[in-house]
Write an enzyme that holds these catalytic residues in place. Structure first.
Site, PDB file in Angstrom:
ATOM      1  N   ASP A   7      14.896  -7.636 -10.897  1.00  0.00           N
ATOM      2  CA  ASP A   7      15.078  -8.965 -10.314  1.00  0.00           C
ATOM      3  C   ASP A   7      13.739  -9.594  -9.956  1.00  0.00           C
ATOM      4  O   ASP A   7      13.115  -9.210  -8.969  1.00  0.00           O
ATOM      5  CB  ASP A   7      15.956  -8.851  -9.068  1.00  0.00           C
ATOM      6  CG  ASP A   7      16.255 -10.193  -8.444  1.00  0.00           C
ATOM      7  OD1 ASP A   7      16.090 -11.213  -9.132  1.00  0.00           O
ATOM      8  OD2 ASP A   7      16.659 -10.215  -7.266  1.00  0.00           O
ATOM      9  N   ASP A  28      14.090 -16.901 -13.135  1.00  0.00           N
ATOM     10  CA  ASP A  28      14.710 -15.800 -12.396  1.00  0.00           C
ATOM     11  C   ASP A  28      15.481 -14.871 -13.320  1.00  0.00           C
ATOM     12  O   ASP A  28      16.537 -15.225 -13.840  1.00  0.00           O
ATOM     13  CB  ASP A  28      15.646 -16.352 -11.320  1.00  0.00           C
ATOM     14  CG  ASP A  28      16.270 -15.237 -10.496  1.00  0.00           C
ATOM     15  OD1 ASP A  28      15.742 -14.119 -10.499  1.00  0.00           O
ATOM     16  OD2 ASP A  28      17.304 -15.483  -9.849  1.00  0.00           O
TER      17      ASP A  28
END
Length: 428
Positions: A85, A281
């Site tokens: 992430d 992201d």
């Protein structure tokens, strides 16, 4: 990758965490406060940096909706599947400390050693907003990280051995800080996982820690294949800087990998949307636009498809907007001829303006029903307000690089099906 987000976040987003103070080690959850994470700090001089680390990725945007990498942690080492992430900093594992609340995991819960990170450690301070770091228990560093899909992890920071292989053949076993999460709440995008691999810009991210030890440069990259899988890299010796398109990270928004504002381009023409605040992201499976831009785009697409052999398929709930053809589509190649390319233009009005191209493959999926669905979603509806996200669907088959040393974001077409061994093997 689906979902965990900052208080801004979303159902299908796994990025942007908010770190919070927590209870003492092993205690139950005691309430939440919304704090923003501290800014990243730079790494050392890198005369010792030997090479890079490559982590193979498993998963896909659809139908799995998430990715994971395997890390071997502890003494003796044990494997764990982690969600990679770039939207959050802290790496954590579900932890038998004992576990107060844990979710289903692919492996037995992590058993921590006794190497606690103390409260006055700079890594602990980096998990809290300036002025919000308090040491009620000086012997340990408590954390809580909350994601916008409603998921969270509460625990304590420990150090343990990470068993890492470098591309030059070296093996290293650095001791790095990670969260021992003894109280987890699953979010709406929950899937069984051992933990999260935080790759953001903050001090506590694994790459920042490796860089501070001189093991790699503070650079993260990923190459996600449209056929599933791919890889993440830590370090900078596997790409040719001159072959990528680069844009500066925004100095006004230093908490995430953001190039600042972008202009939305449709089929080579400006849509008039020039102030779209964008964030890259890897924790988000799909791309998100704010409500105004989203409705404009979907209206434009519907006009473009008028008279073509596609009809909306409201019975297909895979994504909010799907179309069916005369017969079921087998792959994107069958459907993409009906759609036009999109692009996002960064550094608008400057000589170094950069354009991030979105071919139909970068914003469409084929559902299990054989319909073509729009992989760009309404971010306002899921709590992103005016923020806009470039998610995994739009980064497939590209090498995307976050160079924290140079404060630049770059991208180039990538052969994401083949693990890189040298600069030349990473690109088409």
């Amino acid at each position: 990758m689906e979902g965990k987000w900052l208080l801004l976040m979303s159902v299908l987003v796994m990025g942007w965490s908010v770190t919070l103070t927590s209870a003492s080690f092993g205690d139950r959850y005691r309430g939440r406060k919304s704090f923003l994470p501290a800014e990243a700090t730079s790494s050392l001089a890198f005369s010792r940096a030997p090479s890079s680390i490559v982590l193979p990725v498993h998963g896909n945007v659809y139908p799995i909706g998430s990715y994971n990498v395997t890390l071997n942690i502890g003494q003796p080492p044990k494997p764990y599947f982690l969600d990679p992430d770039t939207g959050s900093d802290l790496t954590w594992l579900q932890c038998d400390a004992p576990c107060v609340r844990c979710t289903e995991a692919p492996h037995p819960y992590y058993r921590p050693n006794n190497d606690l990170v103390v409260c006055n450690d700079p890594l602990c301070a980096s998990l809290h907003a300036p002025g919000a770091h308090k040491c009620d228990n000086p012997e340990q560093c408590d954390y809580e990280v909350e994601y916008a899909d409603g998921g969270s992890s509460l625990g304590v920071l420990v150090r343990d051995a990470f068993h890492l292989n470098f591309t030059n053949g070296m093996q290293q076993i650095p001791h790095l800080a990670l969260g021992c999460g003894y109280d987890q709440l699953p979010g709406s995008s929950y899937h069984p996982i051992d933990g999260v691999l935080g790759l953001g810009k903050g001090k506590s991210s694994i790459v920042s820690q490796l860089a501070s030890q001189g093991l790699v440069r503070n650079v993260v990259g990923h190459c996600l294949s449209s056929r599933g899988g791919g890889y993440f890299i830590f370090g900078d010796d596997l790409y040719d800087y001159s072959r990528a398109v680069w844009t500066p990270m925004s100095p006004d928004y230093s908490k995430h990998y953001s190039p600042g504002f972008a202009e939305l381009i449709f089929d080579g023409k400006s849509t008039g949307f020039r102030n779209l605040f964008m964030v890259f992201d890897s924790g988000s499976s799909y791309t998100y636009l704010n409500s105004q831009a989203y409705h404009f785009l979907t209206s434009w697409l519907k006009r473009e498809l008028n008279g073509k052999p596609l009809k909306e398929a409201p019975d297909d709930r895979t994504l909010p907007l799907c179309w069916k053809g005369r017969k079921p589509f087998k792959n994107i190649r069958d459907a993409k001829k009906y759609f036009k390319p999109l692009a996002l233009r960064f550094a608008i009005g400057r000589k170094d303006a950069a354009q991030f191209e979105l071919s139909p493959e970068a914003y469409l999926i084929i559902s299990s029903k054989g319909n073509v669905c729009l992989g760009i979603l309404n971010g306002t509806e899921v709590g992103l307000q005016n923020s806009n996200i470039i998610g995994d669907i739009s980064m497939q088959d590209k090498m995307v690089i976050y160079d924290n040393d140079k404060q630049m974001i770059g991208w180039t077409p990538g052969n994401c099906d083949q693990l890189p061994k040298s600069r030349s093997s990473s690109f088409w």
